[in-house]
Design an enzyme around this catalytic site. Structure first.
Site, PDB file in Angstrom:
ATOM      1  N   ASN A   1       1.019  -1.193   0.178  1.00 13.34           N
ATOM      2  CA  ASN A   1      -0.040   0.063   0.092  1.00 13.34           C
ATOM      3  C   ASN A   1       0.856   1.240  -0.096  1.00 13.34           C
ATOM      4  O   ASN A   1       2.091   1.259   0.601  1.00 13.34           O
ATOM      5  CB  ASN A   1      -0.983   0.001   1.290  1.00 13.34           C
ATOM      6  CG  ASN A   1      -1.902  -1.197   0.955  1.00 13.34           C
ATOM      7  OD1 ASN A   1      -1.977  -1.623   0.200  1.00 13.34           O
ATOM      8  ND2 ASN A   1      -2.523  -1.521   2.401  1.00 13.34           N
TER       9      ASN A   1
ATOM     10  N   HIS B   1       5.963  -0.504  -2.627  1.00 12.49           N
ATOM     11  CA  HIS B   1       5.677   0.231  -3.921  1.00 12.49           C
ATOM     12  C   HIS B   1       5.522   1.713  -3.687  1.00 12.49           C
ATOM     13  O   HIS B   1       4.889   2.456  -4.260  1.00 12.49           O
ATOM     14  CB  HIS B   1       4.134  -0.227  -4.257  1.00 12.49           C
ATOM     15  CG  HIS B   1       4.053  -1.457  -4.898  1.00 12.49           C
ATOM     16  ND1 HIS B   1       2.871  -2.138  -4.876  1.00 12.49           N
ATOM     17  CD2 HIS B   1       4.836  -2.295  -5.521  1.00 12.49           C
ATOM     18  CE1 HIS B   1       3.233  -3.487  -5.350  1.00 12.49           C
ATOM     19  NE2 HIS B   1       4.303  -3.446  -5.729  1.00 12.49           N
TER      20      HIS B   1
ATOM     21  N   CYS C   1       9.852  15.596  -7.993  1.00 12.33           N
ATOM     22  CA  CYS C   1       9.890  16.325  -9.414  1.00 12.33           C
ATOM     23  C   CYS C   1      10.743  15.679 -10.259  1.00 12.33           C
ATOM     24  O   CYS C   1      11.877  15.032  -9.963  1.00 12.33           O
ATOM     25  CB  CYS C   1      10.674  17.864  -9.343  1.00 12.33           C
ATOM     26  SG  CYS C   1      11.015  18.433 -10.748  1.00 12.33           S
TER      27      CYS C   1
ATOM     28  N   GLU D   1     -11.712 -13.400   0.711  1.00 10.97           N
ATOM     29  CA  GLU D   1     -11.754 -14.436  -0.242  1.00 10.97           C
ATOM     30  C   GLU D   1     -10.539 -15.069  -0.418  1.00 10.97           C
ATOM     31  O   GLU D   1      -9.478 -14.508  -0.168  1.00 10.97           O
ATOM     32  CB  GLU D   1     -12.492 -13.915  -1.615  1.00 10.97           C
ATOM     33  CG  GLU D   1     -11.758 -12.709  -2.205  1.00 10.97           C
ATOM     34  CD  GLU D   1     -12.591 -12.272  -3.210  1.00 10.97           C
ATOM     35  OE1 GLU D   1     -12.108 -12.167  -4.395  1.00 10.97           O
ATOM     36  OE2 GLU D   1     -13.832 -11.788  -3.133  1.00 10.97           O
TER      37      GLU D   1
ATOM     38  N   CYS E   1       6.463  21.733 -10.256  1.00  8.32           N
ATOM     39  CA  CYS E   1       7.640  21.992  -9.294  1.00  8.32           C
ATOM     40  C   CYS E   1       7.717  23.340  -8.901  1.00  8.32           C
ATOM     41  O   CYS E   1       8.172  23.977  -9.778  1.00  8.32           O
ATOM     42  CB  CYS E   1       8.853  21.223  -9.782  1.00  8.32           C
ATOM     43  SG  CYS E   1      10.206  21.504  -8.500  1.00  8.32           S
TER      44      CYS E   1
ATOM     45  N   CYS F   1      13.993  18.037 -11.191  1.00 11.55           N
ATOM     46  CA  CYS F   1      15.299  18.334 -10.203  1.00 11.55           C
ATOM     47  C   CYS F   1      15.301  17.486  -9.150  1.00 11.55           C
ATOM     48  O   CYS F   1      16.001  17.408  -8.333  1.00 11.55           O
ATOM     49  CB  CYS F   1      15.196  19.669  -9.759  1.00 11.55           C
ATOM     50  SG  CYS F   1      13.908  20.075  -8.591  1.00 11.55           S
TER      51      CYS F   1
END
Ligand code: NAD
Ligand code: ZN
Length: 248
Positions: free
Chosen positions: A106, A123, A131, A218, A152, A134
């Site tokens: 998550n 992740h 940015c 499930e 940015c 930069c």
């Protein structure tokens, strides 16, 4: 019914005796915090096109991608989504010295908000924007999303959420930390993941010496392969039952 409760009793016993447990979590643990999952009947992919999270599509169509990304992630996060009982349970296990850390797929920061300190964000995170020109990082709360895509403040480059898009590599440190934790655990607690997202889905298979407890509404790809005890309930309900047996 009796069989179900004996599953819980067995799971509670394993947790009570664990010395180096690890939790591995997916979108399902945050579903009851109001953040929809991707897969499943009410999953986001029944409503949105996954291409908006493809890095090439994002770079060539940042405004279109950002419009959906904002709706999916940022409108739910911040003040809106709070950790639920399952996030707090994971944090409590760490405080009690039972759990070494949590590996999460998550990007919602809810484990940290619940008090977990060793969180491996496989992740990345939606909490920061980077940015692409930069490489300056910004907390998402400090960036206005009223005009998209956000740019940015320093160099006007495109800002990208610091989570992993499709076709992007897994952050190297998170990858290494996830493997190290998994190889040194005696109890693996898998919560709310289909086990379909590569390469994250392969990590639990490295927990060779561990007993595996799984919580999901499930069956997943783990249920009939590595899971020893399957607790088929919503995460918060499963945790409530475990807490009553563990006397938390
Ligand atoms: P997924 O969306 O593929 O599957 C969600 C799983 O959670 C399913 O197995 C489902 O049965 C289960 N589930 C749903 N509600 C549940 C509940 N109340 N209690 C227990 N289980 C429940 O999730 P995934 O496998 O984690 O993969 C999705 C990818 O998308 C991840 O990489 C993640 O980064 C990202 N994602 C993150 C968030 C978030 O940060 N909250 C939300 C959606 C997607
Ligand atoms: Zn910049």
């Amino acid at each position: 019914m009796e069989e179900i409760m004996s599953n819980y009793r067995e799971a509670a016993e394993l947790i009570r005796n664990a010395k180096s447990a690890v939790a591995f979590t997916g979108a399902g643990i945050s579903a009851e915090s109001g953040i929809p999952t991707f897969r499943g009947k009410k999953g986001l992919w029944s409503k949105y096109d996954p291409k908006i999270l493809d890095i090439d599509f994002f770079l060539s169509n940042p405004e279109e991608s950002w419009r959906t990304i904002k709706e999916i992630f940022y409108d739910y996060m911040g003040e809106n989504a709070q950790p639920n009982r399952a996030h707090y349970f994971v944090a409590e296990l760490e405080k009690r010295g039972v759990l070494q850390g949590v590996i999460t797929q998550n990007i919602d920061n809810l484990h940290q908000e619940a008090g977990s300190s060793n969180v491996v964000e496989f992740h990345g995170t939606a909490n920061r924007l980077i940015c692409i020109s930069c490489h300056e990082a910004y907390e998402f709360t400090t960036v206005s999303l009223s005009k998209l895509p956000p740019l940015c403040p320093k160099c006007s480059g495109l800002l990208k959420p610091e989570f992993v898009f499709f076709k992007e590599p897994i952050p190297e440190k998170a990858y290494q930390d996830a493997i190290a934790l998994t190889q040194n655990t005696d109890l693996y607690l898998i919560v709310g993941t289909t086990g379909e997202i590569m390469p994250a889905s392969q990590v639990p298979y490295l927990a060779k010496k561990a007993k595996v407890i799984e919580i999901n509404i499930e069956p997943s790809t783990y249920t009939h392969t590595i899971t020893d005890i399957f607790l088929q309930d919503k995460a918060t309900l499963a945790v409530e039952k475990l807490e009553s047996l563990l006397l938390f």
